[in-house]
Design a protein around this motif. Structure first.
Motif, mmCIF file in Angstrom:
data_model
loop_
_atom_site.group_PDB
_atom_site.id
_atom_site.type_symbol
_atom_site.label_atom_id
_atom_site.label_comp_id
_atom_site.label_asym_id
_atom_site.label_seq_id
_atom_site.Cartn_x
_atom_site.Cartn_y
_atom_site.Cartn_z
ATOM 1 N N HIS A 1 0.976 -1.340 -0.027
ATOM 2 C CA HIS A 1 -0.492 0.068 0.214
ATOM 3 C C HIS A 1 0.936 0.949 0.535
ATOM 4 C CE1 HIS A 1 -3.211 2.478 1.334
ATOM 5 N NE2 HIS A 1 -2.494 2.896 1.967
ATOM 6 N N ARG A 2 0.996 2.064 -0.584
ATOM 7 C CA ARG A 2 1.847 3.306 -1.246
ATOM 8 C C ARG A 2 2.553 3.103 -0.533
ATOM 9 N NH1 ARG A 2 -3.026 7.056 1.795
ATOM 10 N NH2 ARG A 2 -4.539 6.987 0.275
ATOM 11 N N GLY A 3 3.715 1.932 -1.898
ATOM 12 C CA GLY A 3 5.103 1.799 -1.716
ATOM 13 C C GLY A 3 5.728 0.780 0.095
ATOM 14 N N ARG A 4 4.423 0.478 0.722
ATOM 15 C CA ARG A 4 5.497 -0.563 1.890
ATOM 16 C C ARG A 4 4.414 -1.339 1.822
ATOM 17 N NH1 ARG A 4 2.408 4.531 5.561
ATOM 18 N NH2 ARG A 4 2.689 4.986 3.862
ATOM 19 N N SER A 5 5.150 -2.802 2.154
ATOM 20 C CA SER A 5 4.569 -3.690 3.253
ATOM 21 C C SER A 5 3.299 -3.599 4.348
ATOM 22 C CB SER A 5 5.709 -4.465 3.539
ATOM 23 O OG SER A 5 5.421 -6.139 3.727
ATOM 24 N N VAL A 6 2.133 -4.306 3.389
ATOM 25 C CA VAL A 6 1.091 -4.460 4.657
ATOM 26 C C VAL A 6 0.701 -5.760 4.078
ATOM 27 C CG1 VAL A 6 -1.011 -3.961 4.853
ATOM 28 C CG2 VAL A 6 0.564 -2.210 4.094
ATOM 29 N N HIS A 7 0.957 -6.763 5.715
ATOM 30 C CA HIS A 7 -0.403 -8.163 6.248
ATOM 31 C C HIS A 7 -1.137 -8.154 5.894
ATOM 32 C CE1 HIS A 7 3.922 -10.409 6.769
ATOM 33 N NE2 HIS A 7 3.797 -9.515 4.831
ATOM 34 N N LEU A 8 -2.333 -8.583 5.540
ATOM 35 C CA LEU A 8 -3.992 -8.315 5.271
ATOM 36 C C LEU A 8 -3.801 -9.921 5.697
ATOM 37 C CD1 LEU A 8 -5.977 -6.442 4.747
ATOM 38 C CD2 LEU A 8 -6.539 -7.693 2.434
ATOM 39 N N LEU A 9 -5.081 -10.288 7.115
ATOM 40 C CA LEU A 9 -5.546 -10.940 7.654
ATOM 41 C C LEU A 9 -6.794 -11.463 6.294
ATOM 42 C CD1 LEU A 9 -4.553 -10.852 11.348
ATOM 43 C CD2 LEU A 9 -3.681 -12.310 9.367
ATOM 44 N N ALA A 10 -6.941 -12.328 6.480
ATOM 45 C CA ALA A 10 -8.639 -12.812 5.246
ATOM 46 C C ALA A 10 -8.596 -14.366 5.761
ATOM 47 C CB ALA A 10 -8.723 -12.370 3.424
ATOM 48 N N TYR A 11 -10.263 -13.415 6.455
ATOM 49 C CA TYR A 11 -10.389 -15.196 6.797
ATOM 50 C C TYR A 11 -11.693 -15.724 6.105
ATOM 51 C CZ TYR A 11 -8.282 -13.243 11.041
ATOM 52 O OH TYR A 11 -7.074 -12.509 12.491
ATOM 53 N N LEU A 12 -12.195 -16.408 6.282
ATOM 54 C CA LEU A 12 -13.863 -17.551 5.881
ATOM 55 C C LEU A 12 -13.535 -16.831 4.629
ATOM 56 C CD1 LEU A 12 -15.704 -16.744 9.206
ATOM 57 C CD2 LEU A 12 -14.214 -18.968 8.447
ATOM 58 N N GLU B 1 -17.609 -11.031 20.909
ATOM 59 C CA GLU B 1 -18.506 -10.425 20.070
ATOM 60 C C GLU B 1 -17.213 -10.086 18.878
ATOM 61 O OE1 GLU B 1 -19.118 -10.446 23.915
ATOM 62 O OE2 GLU B 1 -17.132 -10.448 23.326
ATOM 63 N N SER B 2 -15.960 -9.590 18.895
ATOM 64 C CA SER B 2 -15.389 -9.104 17.470
ATOM 65 C C SER B 2 -15.793 -9.960 16.490
ATOM 66 C CB SER B 2 -14.119 -9.533 17.352
ATOM 67 O OG SER B 2 -14.030 -7.873 18.369
ATOM 68 N N LEU B 3 -15.774 -11.818 17.196
ATOM 69 C CA LEU B 3 -15.375 -13.227 17.003
ATOM 70 C C LEU B 3 -16.945 -13.410 15.920
ATOM 71 C CD1 LEU B 3 -14.286 -15.753 15.100
ATOM 72 C CD2 LEU B 3 -14.990 -16.818 16.886
ATOM 73 N N GLU B 4 -18.042 -12.461 16.414
ATOM 74 C CA GLU B 4 -19.480 -12.694 15.783
ATOM 75 C C GLU B 4 -19.248 -11.832 14.416
ATOM 76 O OE1 GLU B 4 -21.973 -12.046 19.412
ATOM 77 O OE2 GLU B 4 -21.026 -14.475 20.496
ATOM 78 N N ARG B 5 -18.592 -10.902 14.623
ATOM 79 C CA ARG B 5 -19.087 -10.178 13.730
ATOM 80 C C ARG B 5 -17.840 -10.615 12.244
ATOM 81 N NH1 ARG B 5 -17.055 -4.189 15.304
ATOM 82 N NH2 ARG B 5 -17.665 -3.498 13.263
ATOM 83 N N ILE B 6 -16.668 -11.028 12.641
ATOM 84 C CA ILE B 6 -16.226 -11.435 11.456
ATOM 85 C C ILE B 6 -17.022 -12.764 10.958
ATOM 86 C CG2 ILE B 6 -14.397 -13.459 10.615
ATOM 87 C CD1 ILE B 6 -12.959 -11.662 13.071
ATOM 88 N N VAL B 7 -17.918 -13.446 11.739
ATOM 89 C CA VAL B 7 -18.696 -14.816 11.400
ATOM 90 C C VAL B 7 -19.559 -14.177 10.642
ATOM 91 C CG1 VAL B 7 -20.260 -16.437 11.469
ATOM 92 C CG2 VAL B 7 -17.455 -16.429 12.860
ATOM 93 N N ALA B 8 -20.155 -13.088 11.034
ATOM 94 C CA ALA B 8 -21.659 -12.442 9.992
ATOM 95 C C ALA B 8 -21.104 -12.364 9.208
ATOM 96 C CB ALA B 8 -22.310 -11.554 11.281
ATOM 97 N N ALA B 9 -20.437 -11.340 9.054
ATOM 98 C CA ALA B 9 -19.590 -10.637 7.832
ATOM 99 C C ALA B 9 -19.419 -11.373 6.244
ATOM 100 C CB ALA B 9 -18.589 -9.991 7.966
ATOM 101 N N ALA B 10 -18.318 -12.435 6.682
ATOM 102 C CA ALA B 10 -18.469 -13.947 6.149
ATOM 103 C C ALA B 10 -19.733 -14.553 5.169
ATOM 104 C CB ALA B 10 -17.300 -15.263 6.168
#
Length: 281
Positions: free
Chosen positions: A67-78, A264-273
């Protein structure tokens, strides 16, 4: 306890996927995510072990992006592993790791390091995504260093003379690809300044515009200011806040469950997948 960022022998971890699930059960974790670099190769083994050990599994990957010349690691779930556009980008990232690592080996050989490409390959599990930790393991096996940490601190960090870039998809594009594949993108350790240039508020805003869902706040490479800034940005953009160990087995000092994610955060991730669902233990 929920740990949403770990690595197995399918990339640069030192434990097989099934062994990771066994260790998670022993550590008292209820949920574990396996997020190997640019690969889903460990998903099937991990899913079978999750049911055997009674630990829920969140299938994921850690994507190499820029991103804009810098390394960014992106976690991708489900996400759906059969989604062609995302799978193709992950294939390109994996394959470009090979010539990149070969260039690093050649540079080190030129400087007198007793390391060979065959010695590096001897450290790699069949089907694993290659990475610098495998070269570090080869240097340890050759008696040049005592462990991975020494190798990275001296020779393989991003500012090293031996650093070589590799193909990485644009971060905003990766976010959109993950969302299109039914997955949930969460930016990993965005303020870990020892390993990368930190993202700014405008960078995070741009990724939110592309579809970013969450931000990893609780990580051992974040100082107190970094954790606070992550939570501030999460509140501003309604992002899911996660925490994790970034466990690599013997490859790093990180301990399973040293940082965790709330239910609660996990629930939001599962709901978004909509790609795949968690495997229930």
């Amino acid at each position: 306890m929920i740990d949403l960022h770990t690595h197995s022998t399918r990339s640069d971890g030192t434990d097989a996927p099934a062994d990771l699930l066994a260790q998670a059960a022993q550590a008292g974790l209820t949920t574990l995510a396996i997020t190997d670099h640019d690969t889903t190769a460990g998903w099937d083994e991990a899913a079978e072990a999750a049911q055997r050990h009674g630990v829920a599994l969140v299938r994921g990957a850690e994507l190499s992006t820029r991103h804009r010349g810098r390394s960014v690691h992106l976690l991708a779930y489900l996400f759906d592993p059969a989604d062609t556009p995302l799978a193709e980008e992950m294939r390109r990232m994996r394959e470009d790791r090979v010539p990149r690592l070969q260039r690093i080996v050649e540079h080190m050989q030129d400087d007198g390091f007793a390391v060979t490409w065959e010695g590096v390959l001897a450290q790699v599990q069949e089907g694993a995504a290659l990475g610098r930790p495998h070269l570090a393991d080869a240097l340890v096996a050759a008696g040049i260093a005592t462990d991975r940490n020494e190798v990275f601190n001296r020779w393989l960090h991003n500012g090293s003379a031996y650093y070589e870039p590799h193909y990485a998809v644009d971060t905003a594009e990766a976010v959109a690809l993950v969302r299109a594949a039914g997955g949930v993108p969460v930016v990993a350790h965005p303020f870990a300044t020892k390993r990368q240039r930190a993202l700014g508020a405008d960078d995070v805003a741009a990724l939110v515009e592309a579809g970013l869902v969450g931000i990893e706040a609780e990580h051992r490479d974040h100082d107190d200011d970094g954790r606070a800034f992550a939570r501030q940005l999460a509140a501003r953009h309604d992002l899911v806040v996660t925490g994790s160990s970034d466990f690599h087995g013997d490859g790093k000092d990180n301990r399973l469950g040293e940082n965790t994610t709330t239910p609660e955060s996990l629930e939001r991730i599962v709901a978004a997948a909509s790609g795949v669902t968690p495997v229930l233990g």
